[in-house]
Design an enzyme around this catalytic site. Structure first.
Site, PDB file in Angstrom:
ATOM      1  N   LYS A 125     -28.889  36.571  -5.475  1.00  0.00           N
ATOM      2  CA  LYS A 125     -27.668  36.501  -6.292  1.00  0.00           C
ATOM      3  C   LYS A 125     -27.656  37.666  -7.275  1.00  0.00           C
ATOM      4  O   LYS A 125     -28.703  38.011  -7.850  1.00  0.00           O
ATOM      5  CB  LYS A 125     -27.647  35.160  -7.042  1.00  0.00           C
ATOM      6  CG  LYS A 125     -26.388  34.903  -7.846  1.00  0.00           C
ATOM      7  CD  LYS A 125     -26.415  33.498  -8.453  1.00  0.00           C
ATOM      8  CE  LYS A 125     -25.126  33.163  -9.179  1.00  0.00           C
ATOM      9  NZ  LYS A 125     -25.076  31.772  -9.679  1.00  0.00           N
ATOM     10  N   SER A 129     -21.078  28.835  -8.472  1.00  0.00           N
ATOM     11  CA  SER A 129     -20.899  30.250  -8.573  1.00  0.00           C
ATOM     12  C   SER A 129     -21.729  31.059  -7.580  1.00  0.00           C
ATOM     13  O   SER A 129     -21.439  32.245  -7.385  1.00  0.00           O
ATOM     14  CB  SER A 129     -21.253  30.730  -9.990  1.00  0.00           C
ATOM     15  OG  SER A 129     -22.620  30.501 -10.257  1.00  0.00           O
ATOM     16  N   SER A 154     -24.199  25.259  -9.441  1.00  0.00           N
ATOM     17  CA  SER A 154     -23.890  26.505  -8.732  1.00  0.00           C
ATOM     18  C   SER A 154     -24.758  26.831  -7.527  1.00  0.00           C
ATOM     19  O   SER A 154     -24.450  27.786  -6.813  1.00  0.00           O
ATOM     20  CB  SER A 154     -23.965  27.683  -9.694  1.00  0.00           C
ATOM     21  OG  SER A 154     -22.761  27.786 -10.381  1.00  0.00           O
TER      22      SER A 154
END
Ligand code: GLN
Length: 482
Positions: free
Chosen positions: A72, A147, A171
């Site tokens: 990420k 997210s 997330s």
């Protein structure tokens, strides 16, 4: 042979038997990325040359030897951009490795590709990325969740075997649910946050998204542990999280939080939740209803505390030390104002304003302090429940993936859908989302996630339960039609 649909542990077996080598895996991923990335937009950047160089050097007998892992874009990998999908950090390059990255490297893994996300991890759909929205590999007109939506979409589209995400209020688990992957949020303090760009420091935790529970356990083995650079990381004896994976569910007690099976859930998600409960019973678990009476306050408490912490954490992006720097400022104030005005997107601004308000004098006691007290009550609910049961079961999200653009004008609706994931972070406990079937919506087949929650530091038991459900239900083996 198409390597890209293998799970991490299957790929490891191929490396160790000599049927494939790490370079083959990186090359297979690259070919797949070239093919599907224009449709998914799951990735932000990648350094193929560097990955191939690491692949040629790695030792496949190491615990994650030669296994590529996508990261990420909120986690620092030395020399790579680390943008948090924000204009604020477009030109920022990570000057050091996050602790999870140095641990992955020490275990032989190859960080390859950086995944898209909601800007600064604020969101549930990856539409808040300032770079690009990501598309769900099961239906490209839909969001992948967020997210960590880029991480989930990359795993589902076979652009990655596994990925790291971060979970502040769901997330990792919610995008895993929407994309048909497995996603694990470890106990707060299990994994070092050093090198993760902070959103809400008392809630943030890094964890894996992958194609199986076993893969998540393997990655957790590598990244967990005390880190002197993160004072909230816990000093615990090393544990092998794969050791109980095959022990089954027999004799364990699974709790159904009655507040999580209420009106407002998509009927197909509700039915999948009920089927998962029956499956646990068939596997020999004892199932009992439990109550988490303060659940109704969780969304409100989370959005007070998370925004308050975010407003403090994001104060560092002032255009002096980090980030976007306004050109030709008239004076110092103009410099700060325009650097932040240009650098942050609207959701991030909304949260900074909300959080600053919560912390301002006169409102601090009424909002922030009271929310902290209710947070303790939420934690107590879980403490009580875990006195009677080994884990809890519920859907990961009340919905399946919605269409891009469908909720962008309605932030409150977006926040309310976090109801099943955020209490986990407020309580600091661990949770995992496992594929639990499909919903059919307008002709699309969309994954449903089933969530198991475990008490603090009980990842080994949580993973055992998840693996038993995963193996018996078989949903995990389905591939996205892309
Ligand atoms: N959807 C939640 C939010 O918008 C959770 C985000 C996260 O876990 N990073 O804050």
């Amino acid at each position: 042979m198409d390597l890209t649909s293998l799970s991490l542990h299957e790929l490891q077996r191929k490396f160790r038997s000599g049927e494939a080598c790490p370079r083959d895996a990186i090359e297979a991923l690259e070919a797949r990325i070239v093919q599907v990335e224009p449709k998914t937009k799951a990735l932000l950047h990648r350094n193929l040359e560097n990955a191939l160089r690491l692949a040629d050097q790695t030792d496949v007998s190491l615990p994650l030897g030669g296994l590529p892992i996508a990261i990420k874009d909120a986690i620092h990998v030395e020399g790579d951009p680390c943008t948090c999908a924000s204009k604020m950090l477009t030109r920022y390059k990570a000057p050091y490795d996050a602790t999870v990255i140095s641990r992955l490297k020490a275990a032989g893994a190859i960080p390859f590709t950086r995944t898209n996300m909601d800007e600064f991890a604020m969101g549930s759909s990856t539409e808040n990325s300032a770079i690009q929205p990501t598309h769900n590999p099961w239906d490209l007109s839909r969001i992948p969740g967020g997210s960590s939506g880029g991480s989930a979409a990359a795993v589902a589209a076979r652009e990655a075997f596994a990925a790291l995400g971060s979970d502040t209020g769901g997330s990792i688990r919610q995008p895993a649910a929407f994309c048909g992957c497995v996603g694990l949020k470890p106990t707060y303090g299990r994994v070092s946050r050093y090198g993760l760009v902070a959103f809400a420091s008392s809630l943030d935790q890094i964890g894996p998204l992958a194609r199986s529970t076993r893969d998540c356990a393997m990655v957790l083995n590598a990244i967990a542990g005390k880190d002197p650079k993160d004072s909230t990381s816990l000093d615990l004896p090393a544990e092998d999280f794969t050791k109980d994976l095959d022990l089954g569910m027999k004799g364990l007690r699974i709790g159904i939080p009655k507040e999580y099976f209420v009106e407002g859930i998509d009927p197909q998600v509700q039915a999948a939740g009920e089927a998962a409960i029956r499956q646990c019973q068939e596997l020999g678990a004892e199932v009992a209803e439990v109550s988490l009476p303060h659940t109704q306050y969780a969304v409100g408490v989370y959005y007070i505390l998370a925004t308050a912490e975010a407003s403090a954490n994001l104060a560092r992006f002032d255009g002096v030390r980090y980030g976007n720097r306004a050109s030709h400022p008239k004076n110092l104030l103009d410099h700060y104002q325009r650097s932040r005005e240009e650098g942050f997107g609207s959701e991030v601004k909304r949260r900074i304003i909300l959080g600053t308000y919560m912390l301002s004098s006169g409102y601090y006691d009424a909002y922030y302090l009271r929310a902290q007290k209710v947070r303790t009550l939420i934690r107590d609910d879980f403490n009580k429940a875990f006195q009677c049961v080994d884990a809890l079961i519920c859907p990961t999200s009340p919905d399946v993936a919605f269409r891009l653009g469908e909720r962008t004008d309605d932030p409150l609706r977006m926040y309310l859908a976090d109801i099943f994931t955020i209490a986990t972070n407020l309580a600091g406990i661990c949770g995992i989302s496992i594929p639990g079937g499909f919903a059919t919506v307008d002709g699309s087949r969309l994954p449903i996630g089933i969530q198991f929650l475990g008490n603090s530091l009980e990842e080994t038991k949580l993973l055992r339960i998840a693996n038993a459900y995963e193996s018996a239900s078989g949903w995990v083996s389905q591939l996205a039609p892309i």
